[in-house]
Design a protein around this motif. Structure first.
Motif, PDB file in Angstrom:
ATOM      1  N   MET A   1       0.818  -1.206   0.000  1.00 28.86           N
ATOM      2  CA  MET A   1       0.000   0.000   0.000  1.00 28.86           C
ATOM      3  C   MET A   1       0.857   1.263   0.000  1.00 28.86           C
ATOM      4  N   ALA A   2       2.059   1.198   0.593  1.00 23.60           N
ATOM      5  CA  ALA A   2       2.973   2.343   0.531  1.00 23.60           C
ATOM      6  C   ALA A   2       3.434   2.578  -0.905  1.00 23.60           C
ATOM      7  N   MET A   3       3.857   1.524  -1.571  1.00 24.59           N
ATOM      8  CA  MET A   3       4.330   1.682  -2.954  1.00 24.59           C
ATOM      9  C   MET A   3       3.172   2.020  -3.895  1.00 24.59           C
ATOM     10  N   TYR A   4       1.962   1.591  -3.546  1.00 25.33           N
ATOM     11  CA  TYR A   4       0.776   1.987  -4.312  1.00 25.33           C
ATOM     12  C   TYR A   4       0.630   3.510  -4.289  1.00 25.33           C
ATOM     13  N   GLU A   5       0.768   4.101  -3.104  1.00 26.57           N
ATOM     14  CA  GLU A   5       0.674   5.556  -2.993  1.00 26.57           C
ATOM     15  C   GLU A   5       1.816   6.244  -3.732  1.00 26.57           C
ATOM     16  N   ILE A   6       3.009   5.696  -3.604  1.00 25.84           N
ATOM     17  CA  ILE A   6       4.187   6.298  -4.234  1.00 25.84           C
ATOM     18  C   ILE A   6       4.072   6.247  -5.751  1.00 25.84           C
ATOM     19  N   LEU A   7       3.669   5.102  -6.287  1.00 22.38           N
ATOM     20  CA  LEU A   7       3.515   4.989  -7.736  1.00 22.38           C
ATOM     21  C   LEU A   7       2.415   5.906  -8.253  1.00 22.38           C
ATOM     22  N   LYS A   8       1.292   5.954  -7.536  1.00 24.05           N
ATOM     23  CA  LYS A   8       0.183   6.811  -7.970  1.00 24.05           C
ATOM     24  C   LYS A   8       0.568   8.288  -7.936  1.00 24.05           C
ATOM     25  N   ALA A   9       1.517   8.627  -7.052  1.00 26.00           N
ATOM     26  CA  ALA A   9       1.971  10.019  -6.951  1.00 26.00           C
ATOM     27  C   ALA A   9       3.083  10.340  -7.941  1.00 26.00           C
ATOM     28  N   GLY A  10       3.492   9.367  -8.737  1.00 28.35           N
ATOM     29  CA  GLY A  10       4.534   9.612  -9.728  1.00 28.35           C
ATOM     30  C   GLY A  10       5.929   9.275  -9.251  1.00 28.35           C
ATOM     31  N   GLY A  11       6.050   8.606  -8.099  1.00 28.32           N
ATOM     32  CA  GLY A  11       7.361   8.212  -7.585  1.00 28.32           C
ATOM     33  C   GLY A  11       7.877   9.165  -6.529  1.00 28.32           C
ATOM     34  N   LEU A  12       8.993   8.764  -5.922  1.00 31.76           N
ATOM     35  CA  LEU A  12       9.620   9.573  -4.882  1.00 31.76           C
ATOM     36  C   LEU A  12      10.692  10.463  -5.466  1.00 31.76           C
ATOM     37  N   ARG A  13      10.773  11.689  -4.963  1.00 21.12           N
ATOM     38  CA  ARG A  13      11.912  12.550  -5.294  1.00 21.12           C
ATOM     39  C   ARG A  13      13.147  12.101  -4.522  1.00 21.12           C
ATOM     40  N   GLY A  14      12.910  11.548  -3.319  1.00 22.58           N
ATOM     41  CA  GLY A  14      14.007  11.085  -2.489  1.00 22.58           C
ATOM     42  C   GLY A  14      14.212   9.587  -2.646  1.00 22.58           C
ATOM     43  N   GLY A  15      14.234   8.866  -1.516  1.00 22.76           N
ATOM     44  CA  GLY A  15      14.455   7.431  -1.575  1.00 22.76           C
ATOM     45  C   GLY A  15      13.848   6.734  -0.386  1.00 22.76           C
ATOM     46  N   LEU A  16      14.279   5.499  -0.160  1.00 20.49           N
ATOM     47  CA  LEU A  16      13.787   4.665   0.934  1.00 20.49           C
ATOM     48  C   LEU A  16      14.951   4.411   1.890  1.00 20.49           C
ATOM     49  N   ASN A  17      15.013   5.212   2.934  1.00 18.95           N
ATOM     50  CA  ASN A  17      16.083   5.088   3.911  1.00 18.95           C
ATOM     51  C   ASN A  17      15.676   4.106   5.000  1.00 18.95           C
ATOM     52  N   PHE A  18      16.489   3.072   5.202  1.00 18.24           N
ATOM     53  CA  PHE A  18      16.170   2.091   6.243  1.00 18.24           C
ATOM     54  C   PHE A  18      16.543   2.643   7.616  1.00 18.24           C
ATOM     55  N   ASP A  19      15.643   3.490   8.138  1.00 16.08           N
ATOM     56  CA  ASP A  19      15.783   3.982   9.509  1.00 16.08           C
ATOM     57  C   ASP A  19      15.282   2.871  10.421  1.00 16.08           C
ATOM     58  N   ALA A  20      16.042   1.794  10.451  1.00 13.78           N
ATOM     59  CA  ALA A  20      15.619   0.576  11.139  1.00 13.78           C
ATOM     60  C   ALA A  20      16.823  -0.078  11.794  1.00 13.78           C
ATOM     61  N   LYS A  21      16.558  -0.785  12.872  1.00 11.93           N
ATOM     62  CA  LYS A  21      17.644  -1.434  13.599  1.00 11.93           C
ATOM     63  C   LYS A  21      17.268  -2.876  13.908  1.00 11.93           C
ATOM     64  N   ASN A  22      18.294  -3.696  13.996  1.00  8.38           N
ATOM     65  CA  ASN A  22      18.072  -5.083  14.395  1.00  8.38           C
ATOM     66  C   ASN A  22      17.498  -5.145  15.799  1.00  8.38           C
ATOM     67  N   ARG A  23      16.718  -6.179  16.064  1.00  5.12           N
ATOM     68  CA  ARG A  23      16.261  -6.408  17.432  1.00  5.12           C
ATOM     69  C   ARG A  23      17.477  -6.703  18.306  1.00  5.12           C
ATOM     70  N   ARG A  24      17.382  -6.365  19.567  1.00  8.79           N
ATOM     71  CA  ARG A  24      18.524  -6.430  20.472  1.00  8.79           C
ATOM     72  C   ARG A  24      19.196  -7.816  20.514  1.00  8.79           C
ATOM     73  N   PRO A  25      18.445  -8.905  20.494  1.00 12.02           N
ATOM     74  CA  PRO A  25      19.108 -10.214  20.467  1.00 12.02           C
ATOM     75  C   PRO A  25      19.715 -10.580  19.110  1.00 12.02           C
TER      76      PRO A  25
END
Length: 405
Positions: free
Chosen positions: A284-308
């Motif tokens: 659904m995120a990429m659905y919105e992005i495609l319908k809007a004509g794409g991103l000017r920026g990008g997809l930054n993985f602001d994500a971290k591994n779980r502690r274990p």
């Protein structure tokens, strides 16, 4: 696919985060065979980051100033010297690799001086330190060829109105944004400035609560031509929205910019920054992005591994899962659009605005009197029709899971 999935590595999580939380010490080794807090360690992180990105085919990175060098505790001039040294090294080491900055930003929330905010601080001296960090951050964006500069207002808010001048604080935040925009354009920064909405944590009431609030703020202060949204999935969750909602709000206001690709845990009330693995959400995120004509920026993985999940192998697996989840989301979003049933249903649902009084309403030629006269002639409105939500959810399931035969 590559054009729509410009993946980026978040320096702070991937190269800095060790799994420390309020209940325990770190579990992952991010020393990279160097002494933490030294410039040798800063360069070791550059080397490790480049090797990591090359092995995964990632071409972009994002960072805060405090992620790439240790901040000098007494002299911002020494911190700035270190930033110049490490970005010289970064440019040297990435030469010929195709790896470059997606966006840069300044950490204006961790240092104790920002305990009452940065641009919204009660102290003019602290405001000036925030301005100094933004100035250097924009200079680094130009130096590294970044296409964006981000403001995340982690401390731009308040805990209680008893000690807060809200108007002054918001006016000052806007003034910091104006200064940043003007300086950026002056030195040749042609990219976008981004606001990253977040409703809470660490402050109880943050001024950039969600996309709608941030967009209203920018328009009030005349900043909407240079600033766009950097939408984070987990922040949408904290605001009580879906990731899709925040992207749609940004798109319909022509302010979709970039994305922090992660996900939250609906059972927890804080920013868990998990790697995305939910294909419904990415579709659904990429659905919105495609319908809007794409991103000017990008997809930054602001994500971290779980502690274990504390091994180098876990770092690679997490990124692979995240990239595969967004790639599948892109494929399925394109299939939803090509399938056409959702678009056809929405078009038909609002068909009454294509002719007659509905068309006049859309074109702005209808008046309150003409609408009232139309209602009087009808005496009672027709059934507006079923929203058929369950049918449409079934369409999504069908596209995601039906076999090709």
């Amino acid at each position: 696919m590559e054009e729509n999935l410009r993946f980026a590595m978040a320096w702070w999580h991937n190269l800095c985060a060790t799994g420390v939380d309020m209940f325990g010490a770190g579990t992952a080794d991010k020393t990279f065979h160097a002494e933490p807090g030294t410039m040798e360690h800063a360069k070791a992180k550059v080397d490790a980051g480049i090797e990591f990105m090359q092995k995964l085919g990632i071409k972009y990175y994002c960072f805060h100033d405090a992620d790439i060098v240790p901040e000098d505790p007494v002299d911002i001039n020494e911190t700035n010297r270190r930033l110049e040294e490490i970005t010289d090294y970064l440019l040297e080491q990435t030469k010929g690799t195709g790896i470059k900055a997606l966006w840069t930003t300044a950490n204006m929330f961790s240092n104790p001086r920002f305990m009452n905010g940065a641009g919204s601080s009660n102290s003019a001296d602290v405001f000036c330190f925030a301005a100094a960090q933004a100035k250097k951050g924009i200079e680094l964006a130009v130096k590294l060829g970044a296409q964006g500069y981000v403001f995340w207002g982690g401390r731009e808010g308040y805990e209680t109105l008893l000690n807060t001048d809200m108007k002054l604080e918001q006016d000052n935040v806007a003034q910091l944004f104006r200064m940043a925009r003007d300086y950026g354009r002056k030195i040749g920064f042609t990219g976008d400035f981004y606001i990253e909405p977040k409703p809470k944590e660490p402050m109880k009431h943050q001024y950039d609560f969600d996309a709608a609030t941030a967009i209203g703020f920018l328009r009030k202060y005349g900043l909407d031509k240079d600033f766009r949204m950097n939408i984070e999935a987990n922040h949408a969750t904290l605001a009580g929205h879906t990731f899709q909602h925040e992207l749609r709000v940004s798109a319909v206001n022509d302010m979709m910019g970039s994305v922090d690709a992660n996900q939250g845990d609906l059972l927890l009330g804080w920013d868990t920054d998990q790697f995305p693995s939910n294909v419904y959400d990415t579709t659904m995120a990429m659905y919105e992005i495609l319908k809007a004509g794409g991103l000017r920026g990008g997809l930054n993985f602001d994500a971290k591994n779980r502690r274990p999940s504390n091994t180098p192998e876990d770092m690679f697996v997490a990124f692979i899962v995240g990239m595969d989840t967004f790639a599948l989301g892109l494929i399925k979003a394109a299939a939803l659009i090509e399938d056409g049933r959702i678009d056809s249903f929405v078009k038909e649902r609002y068909a009454s605005y294509e002719t007659g009084i509905g068309k006049e309403i859309r074109e702005g030629t209808a008046t309150l009197e003409s609408c009232a006269a139309h209602a009087a002639a009808l005496k009672a409105p027709a059934d507006p029709g079923s929203g058929q939500q369950e049918y449409l959810e079934g369409v999504v399931n069908n596209v995601l899971f039906a076999s090709s035969c």
